[in-house]
Design an enzyme around this catalytic site. Structure first.
Site, short mmCIF file in Angstrom:
data_model
loop_
_atom_site.label_atom_id
_atom_site.label_comp_id
_atom_site.label_asym_id
_atom_site.label_seq_id
_atom_site.Cartn_x
_atom_site.Cartn_y
_atom_site.Cartn_z
N ASN A 280 -10.09 -0.37 0.48
CA ASN A 280 -8.67 -0.18 0.44
C ASN A 280 -8.15 -0.88 -0.80
O ASN A 280 -8.12 -1.99 -0.94
CB ASN A 280 -8.05 -0.97 1.64
N CYS B 207 1.01 -1.18 -0.03
CA CYS B 207 -0.05 -0.02 0.12
C CYS B 207 0.96 1.38 -0.06
O CYS B 207 0.40 2.43 -0.22
CB CYS B 207 -0.91 0.04 1.27
N HIS C 122 -3.44 6.95 3.58
CA HIS C 122 -3.86 5.77 3.01
C HIS C 122 -5.13 5.58 3.37
O HIS C 122 -5.55 5.73 4.57
CB HIS C 122 -2.82 4.65 3.37
N1 ACO Z 1 -17.90 -9.24 9.80
C1 ACO Z 1 -18.55 -9.53 11.34
N2 ACO Z 1 -17.68 -9.82 12.31
C2 ACO Z 1 -16.26 -10.07 11.76
C3 ACO Z 1 -15.62 -9.37 10.62
C4 ACO Z 1 -16.85 -9.31 9.73
N3 ACO Z 1 -16.33 -8.79 8.28
N4 ACO Z 1 -14.27 -9.74 10.57
C5 ACO Z 1 -14.02 -10.21 11.78
N5 ACO Z 1 -15.21 -10.14 12.62
C6 ACO Z 1 -15.41 -10.49 13.99
C7 ACO Z 1 -14.13 -11.35 14.43
O1 ACO Z 1 -14.15 -12.83 14.19
C8 ACO Z 1 -13.99 -11.41 16.00
O2 ACO Z 1 -14.96 -12.14 16.34
P1 ACO Z 1 -14.83 -12.89 17.66
O3 ACO Z 1 -14.72 -11.88 18.75
O4 ACO Z 1 -15.94 -13.84 17.96
O5 ACO Z 1 -13.43 -13.78 17.57
C9 ACO Z 1 -14.68 -10.03 16.22
O6 ACO Z 1 -15.17 -9.61 15.01
C10 ACO Z 1 -13.45 -8.91 16.38
O7 ACO Z 1 -12.68 -8.97 15.49
P2 ACO Z 1 -11.44 -8.28 15.84
O8 ACO Z 1 -10.16 -8.45 14.67
O9 ACO Z 1 -10.79 -7.62 16.86
O10 ACO Z 1 -11.93 -6.71 14.93
P3 ACO Z 1 -11.38 -5.28 15.22
O11 ACO Z 1 -12.14 -4.11 15.99
O12 ACO Z 1 -9.78 -5.49 15.48
O13 ACO Z 1 -11.43 -4.89 13.26
C11 ACO Z 1 -10.32 -4.66 11.60
C12 ACO Z 1 -11.06 -5.48 12.64
C13 ACO Z 1 -11.32 -3.86 10.82
C14 ACO Z 1 -9.74 -5.62 10.59
C15 ACO Z 1 -8.98 -3.85 12.29
O14 ACO Z 1 -8.32 -4.74 13.04
C16 ACO Z 1 -8.28 -3.05 11.31
O15 ACO Z 1 -8.92 -2.39 10.73
N6 ACO Z 1 -6.99 -3.36 10.99
C17 ACO Z 1 -6.35 -2.73 10.14
C18 ACO Z 1 -6.59 -3.58 8.80
C19 ACO Z 1 -5.98 -2.71 7.70
O16 ACO Z 1 -5.67 -1.44 7.59
N7 ACO Z 1 -5.26 -3.52 6.74
C20 ACO Z 1 -4.59 -3.22 5.57
C21 ACO Z 1 -3.53 -2.16 5.84
S1 ACO Z 1 -2.05 -2.27 4.79
C22 ACO Z 1 -2.84 -2.38 3.53
O17 ACO Z 1 -3.76 -1.52 3.06
C23 ACO Z 1 -2.21 -3.76 2.62
#
Ligand code: ACO
Length: 339
Positions: free
Chosen positions: A296, A126, A266
């Site tokens: 993204n 990214c 980003h």
């Molecule tokens: N729908 C519903 N529930 C979901 C989903 C979904 N799409 N995805 C995950 N969950 C669930 C998980 O399974 C988990 O359930 P559990 O508690 O029963 O295990 C719960 O939601 C919480 O999951 P977390 O991963 O803790 O959720 P979080 O609040 O951290 O949000 C997210 C997840 C949005 C991915 C966040 O961590 C994030 O944005 N991280 C950065 C991601 C990113 O920016 N990636 C790319 C950057 S670099 C690049 O661009 C290549």
């Protein structure tokens, strides 16, 4: 995280590089959160509240990364008022190249008719578009090249595991482009910074498909050639590295965030952008956010956002803007530009 990477400063003795035109392209097909609800166990409320994403664009099977990139390049050439024959270097940032080789930049060259250009790709996930912009800046600074086409393009839909709700809701396809050239009377890019920390490679990566883990019938069925991500850790590192990169480039340019007309980060997650705005003490209305419509798009994200800022008049001539990115690698980068 290794945030102590040396700063790269443009030398005052070198020619400056300015962005003289921008363009972007997003495929027509819109994939909404409602449609994703039918594909994996998720819902619109979860996706919007955790990420800010409402829909993303998905390229069809006939559209490759170089097609997206060429469309963005044509728009940028038109915006800059230049012909393809004037381009002497094409750099494409992508993690979804048409093929391992030739480079996607070579395919773009043929598609747009930039017959004089040298072409290569950059792999910095990214962060790729800002890495490529900084390479372009240095070619212009030394005088070896005059007109450089920089493109961030990715067709992430081909490397997403569409059964993994942790990742498939986040990504989309698209391309953004900028034409860089020395412009008399403009300071252009004022300061840049790039950094990496390979120790974090496995929080965001595609384990298979390269020479380390070539694709076999067995591992393909396990999705080894799709994006794997530790979301929590990625989130944490994204905020830390983008904040650091923003501060380093601002300091190098002798500016503070109060001097910025617009910040283009980003486009990964609205909560990451809000956390950065909060820590920089900059109101959210000075940040350009379009991830609600595109998700993204990796290397394309900041490039599409820059084009949107340009075309919607978010900055006027002489304004200072900050671009700041983060991606797999880990990689991060920033650029302060006088528009
Ligand atoms: N729908 C519903 N529930 C979901 C989903 C979904 N799409 N995805 C995950 N969950 C669930 C998980 O399974 C988990 O359930 P559990 O508690 O029963 O295990 C719960 O939601 C919480 O999951 P977390 O991963 O803790 O959720 P979080 O609040 O951290 O949000 C997210 C997840 C949005 C991915 C966040 O961590 C994030 O944005 N991280 C950065 C991601 C990113 O920016 N990636 C790319 C950057 S670099 C690049 O661009 C290549």
């Amino acid at each position: 995280m290794n945030l102590q990477a040396p700063n790269q400063l443009p030398s005052p003795n070198h020619r400056s590089a300015s962005v003289i035109g921008t363009g972007s392209y997003a495929p027509q097909r819109v994939l909404s959160n409602a449609e994703l609800e039918k594909m994996v166990e998720t819902n619109d409320e979860w996706i919007v509240s955790r990420t800010g994403i409402r829909e993303r664009r998905i390229a069809d099977a006939s559209e490759s990364t170089s097609d997206l990139a060429a469309a963005a390049a044509r728009a940028a050439m038109e915006n800059a008022g230049i012909e393809a024959a004037e381009i002497d270097l094409i750099i494409v940032a992508t993690v979804t190249p048409d093929m391992f080789f030739p480079s996607t930049a070579c395919f773009v060259q043929t598609k747009i008719g930039a017959t004089r250009a040298a072409c290569f790709d950059v792999s910095a996930a990214c962060s790729g578009f800002l890495f490529a912009m900084d390479i372009a800046r240095q070619f212009i600074a030394t005088g070896t090249h005059n007109t450089v086409l920089v493109i961030g393009a990715d067709k992430l839909s081909t490397i997403v595991d569409w059964t993994d709700r942790n990742t498939c809701v986040l990504f989309g396809d698209g391309a953004g482009a900028a034409i860089l050239r020395h412009k008399e009377g403009s300071n252009g890019i004022l300061a840049t910074h790039m950094g990496s920390d390979g120790a974090y490679a496995e929080i965001l990566y595609i384990p298979g498909g390269g020479c380390l883990n070539p694709i076999t019938a067995e591992n393909a069925a396990q999705g080894i050639n799709t994006i794997k991500m530790n979301g929590r850790e990625t989130y944490k590192q994204a905020v830390t590295s983008m904040l650091s990169a923003a501060n380093i480039a601002l300091q190098a340019a002798n500016l503070t965030s109060d001097d910025l007309a617009c910040i283009i980060p980003h486009q990964a997650n609205l909560r990451i952008i809000e956390a950065i705005a909060d820590r920089m003490k900059v109101p959210m209305d000075r940040f350009l956010v379009n991830l609600d419509r595109y998700g993204n798009t990796s290397a394309a994200a900041v490039a599409i956002a820059l084009d949107e800022a340009n075309r919607t008049g978010r900055m006027k001539s002489g304004d200072r803007i900050l671009l700041v990115v983060f991606g797999g690698g880990l990689t991060w980068a920033s650029s302060v530009i006088e528009w």
